[in-house]
Design a protein around this motif. Structure first.
Motif, PDB file in Angstrom:
ATOM      1  N   GLY A  28      51.805  -4.792  48.735  1.00  0.00           N
ATOM      2  CA  GLY A  28      50.616  -4.608  47.912  1.00  0.00           C
ATOM      3  C   GLY A  28      50.927  -3.833  46.640  1.00  0.00           C
ATOM      4  N   THR A  29      51.774  -2.817  46.753  1.00  0.00           N
ATOM      5  CA  THR A  29      52.167  -2.040  45.588  1.00  0.00           C
ATOM      6  C   THR A  29      53.021  -2.877  44.648  1.00  0.00           C
ATOM      7  OG1 THR A  29      52.047   0.018  46.830  1.00  0.00           O
ATOM      8  CG2 THR A  29      53.373   0.051  44.827  1.00  0.00           C
ATOM      9  N   ALA A  30      53.898  -3.711  45.193  1.00  0.00           N
ATOM     10  CA  ALA A  30      54.724  -4.588  44.351  1.00  0.00           C
ATOM     11  C   ALA A  30      53.845  -5.543  43.539  1.00  0.00           C
ATOM     12  CB  ALA A  30      55.711  -5.363  45.210  1.00  0.00           C
ATOM     13  N   ARG A  35      50.921  -6.877  38.357  1.00  0.00           N
ATOM     14  CA  ARG A  35      49.655  -7.064  37.635  1.00  0.00           C
ATOM     15  C   ARG A  35      49.542  -6.148  36.425  1.00  0.00           C
ATOM     16  NH1 ARG A  35      46.123  -7.656  42.988  1.00  0.00           N
ATOM     17  NH2 ARG A  35      46.000  -9.904  43.013  1.00  0.00           N
ATOM     18  N   THR A  36      50.126  -4.966  36.516  1.00  0.00           N
ATOM     19  CA  THR A  36      50.029  -4.018  35.411  1.00  0.00           C
ATOM     20  C   THR A  36      51.233  -4.098  34.481  1.00  0.00           C
ATOM     21  OG1 THR A  36      50.990  -2.242  36.757  1.00  0.00           O
ATOM     22  CG2 THR A  36      48.577  -2.426  36.731  1.00  0.00           C
ATOM     23  N   SER A  37      52.098  -5.087  34.678  1.00  0.00           N
ATOM     24  CA  SER A  37      53.252  -5.292  33.799  1.00  0.00           C
ATOM     25  C   SER A  37      52.932  -6.384  32.786  1.00  0.00           C
ATOM     26  CB  SER A  37      54.472  -5.693  34.633  1.00  0.00           C
ATOM     27  OG  SER A  37      54.357  -7.051  35.044  1.00  0.00           O
ATOM     28  N   THR A  42      47.889 -12.711  36.607  1.00  0.00           N
ATOM     29  CA  THR A  42      47.966 -14.175  36.675  1.00  0.00           C
ATOM     30  C   THR A  42      48.524 -14.645  38.009  1.00  0.00           C
ATOM     31  OG1 THR A  42      50.183 -14.153  35.712  1.00  0.00           O
ATOM     32  CG2 THR A  42      48.329 -14.345  34.180  1.00  0.00           C
ATOM     33  N   LEU A  43      48.500 -13.773  38.993  1.00  0.00           N
ATOM     34  CA  LEU A  43      49.159 -14.054  40.270  1.00  0.00           C
ATOM     35  C   LEU A  43      48.240 -14.692  41.310  1.00  0.00           C
ATOM     36  CD1 LEU A  43      50.974 -10.629  40.519  1.00  0.00           C
ATOM     37  CD2 LEU A  43      51.959 -12.783  39.756  1.00  0.00           C
TER      38      LEU A  43
END
Length: 53
Positions: A28-30, A35-37, A42-43
């Protein structure tokens, strides 16, 4: 962010407190980090479920 917070909460209360689990892979953290990169949010196919492509 709502889904991410729910995953983190469930992990802390249900997984990390259960001695049957010896390791946790923070998927979940990955996903949240992606998402914040530059990849952006868009995932997912519907805002919650990951898209397979």
């Amino acid at each position: 962010m709502t889904m991410y917070k729910a995953i983190i909460s469930a992990t802390k209360t249900k997984i990390l407190t259960n001695s049957n689990f010896t390791k946790v892979i923070p998927n979940g953290t990955a996903i949240q980090n992606m998402r914040t990169s530059f990849v952006g949010d868009t995932l997912t196919r519907d805002g919650y479920h990951l898209r397979i492509s």
